[in-house]
Design a protein around this motif. Structure first.
Motif, PDB file in Angstrom:
ATOM      1  N   ALA A   1       0.833  -1.212   0.000  1.00 26.97           N
ATOM      2  CA  ALA A   1       0.000   0.000   0.000  1.00 26.97           C
ATOM      3  C   ALA A   1       0.866   1.259   0.000  1.00 26.97           C
ATOM      4  O   ALA A   1       0.555   2.242  -0.694  1.00 26.97           O
ATOM      5  CB  ALA A   1      -0.931  -0.016   1.209  1.00 26.97           C
ATOM      6  N   GLU A   2       1.937   1.236   0.764  1.00 26.92           N
ATOM      7  CA  GLU A   2       2.841   2.392   0.813  1.00 26.92           C
ATOM      8  C   GLU A   2       3.464   2.657  -0.558  1.00 26.92           C
ATOM      9  O   GLU A   2       3.524   3.808  -1.019  1.00 26.92           O
ATOM     10  CB  GLU A   2       3.949   2.117   1.836  1.00 26.92           C
ATOM     11  N   LEU A   3       3.895   1.584  -1.234  1.00 27.27           N
ATOM     12  CA  LEU A   3       4.544   1.739  -2.534  1.00 27.27           C
ATOM     13  C   LEU A   3       3.549   2.112  -3.621  1.00 27.27           C
ATOM     14  O   LEU A   3       3.894   2.823  -4.576  1.00 27.27           O
ATOM     15  CB  LEU A   3       5.280   0.447  -2.898  1.00 27.27           C
ATOM     16  N   GLU A   4       2.324   1.639  -3.511  1.00 29.43           N
ATOM     17  CA  GLU A   4       1.298   2.028  -4.476  1.00 29.43           C
ATOM     18  C   GLU A   4       1.017   3.528  -4.408  1.00 29.43           C
ATOM     19  O   GLU A   4       0.720   4.159  -5.427  1.00 29.43           O
ATOM     20  CB  GLU A   4       0.023   1.231  -4.234  1.00 29.43           C
ATOM     21  N   GLN A   5       1.110   4.084  -3.219  1.00 24.02           N
ATOM     22  CA  GLN A   5       0.944   5.526  -3.069  1.00 24.02           C
ATOM     23  C   GLN A   5       2.149   6.269  -3.641  1.00 24.02           C
ATOM     24  O   GLN A   5       2.009   7.335  -4.245  1.00 24.02           O
ATOM     25  CB  GLN A   5       0.769   5.878  -1.587  1.00 24.02           C
ATOM     26  N   ARG A   6       3.331   5.698  -3.468  1.00 29.99           N
ATOM     27  CA  ARG A   6       4.545   6.351  -3.954  1.00 29.99           C
ATOM     28  C   ARG A   6       4.623   6.320  -5.478  1.00 29.99           C
ATOM     29  O   ARG A   6       5.029   7.292  -6.105  1.00 29.99           O
ATOM     30  CB  ARG A   6       5.780   5.655  -3.370  1.00 29.99           C
TER      31      ARG A   6
END
Length: 225
Positions: free
Chosen positions: A157-162
């Motif tokens: 989820a963190e990387l999808e936002q990035r």
């Protein structure tokens, strides 16, 4: 006594003159398996490639990856270079790999030396992957321990936002720890199942790794089942 399910293999076996190099039959068998995968439910992943390595202590390990390159230079696959297989290949590049298709009674065995693929080829393949798979390559520290599934999903989820999906090849950068290997073969075997376990086997060998289609470099012989 345990009851086993027994099946007699109704394969066609290996027929016709054996070619001087393994390439033509390797290419044909992979094409046949991929066609069967499109037409039949019992060949769900024809590119499943079992790869065996040996770690620095001599302990063998085998796992399944996906065949993502096949040409006369040999079979190839992509992976996290820091994974268990990556560390093993860094210590001992000798490896073996097998494509097995039980439903059509065929298998191909490769043995040789693995070589890391150059970054241009790795980048081209990485950029062709679905966005989610590219994010997943960053999210997973392949082969490392994890507390629970939630830890991985939070990282995703963190990387999808990035790196949101903009439909572009460069949405997600290529990790420096992600790469691929090509297996330069010095031994290739084709196995075809027949009734009563009287299978057909033919093996090609050479003194050193080289192209699968190099005339005059390979010797072949039939093996007993």
């Amino acid at each position: 006594m345990e009851q086993f399910t027994r099946r007699d293999y109704a394969g066609e076996g290996i027929t016709g003159p054996v070619p001087s190099t393994p390439w033509a039959w390797v290419q044909q068998w992979v094409d046949d398996a991929r066609r069967a995968g499109r037409e039949r439910a019992d060949v769900p992943e024809p590119d499943s490639l079992s790869v065996a390595t040996v770690d620095p202590d001599g302990r063998p390990s085998v796992r399944t990856v996906l065949l993502r390159r096949l040409d006369p230079q040999g079979p190839g696959f992509f992976t996290n270079l820091h994974s268990r297989k990556g560390q093993a290949l860094r210590a001992h590049p000798q490896a073996a790999a097998t494509l097995t298709w039980p439903a059509i009674y065929r298998a191909i065995r490769f043995e040789g030396v693995a070589q890391e693929l150059d970054r241009e080829e790795v980048r081209a393949y990485f950029d062709s992957r679905p966005w989610g798979s590219r994010v997943g390559a960053w999210a997973s520290e392949q082969s490392a321990p994890i507390t629970d599934r939630g830890e991985l999903e939070a990282r995703v989820a963190e990387l999808e936002q990035r790196w949101p999906d903009r439909g572009q090849a460069d949405d997600v950068p290529l990790p420096d720890f992600w790469g691929g290997y090509l297996l330069h073969c010095d031994r290739v075997e084709l196995w075809a199942g027949r009734r009563s376990r009287l299978h057909d086997r033919v093996v090609w060998t050479r003194d050193s790794p080289g192209p699968l289609d190099e005339d005059g470099a390979w010797e072949h012989r039939l093996l007993q089942p």
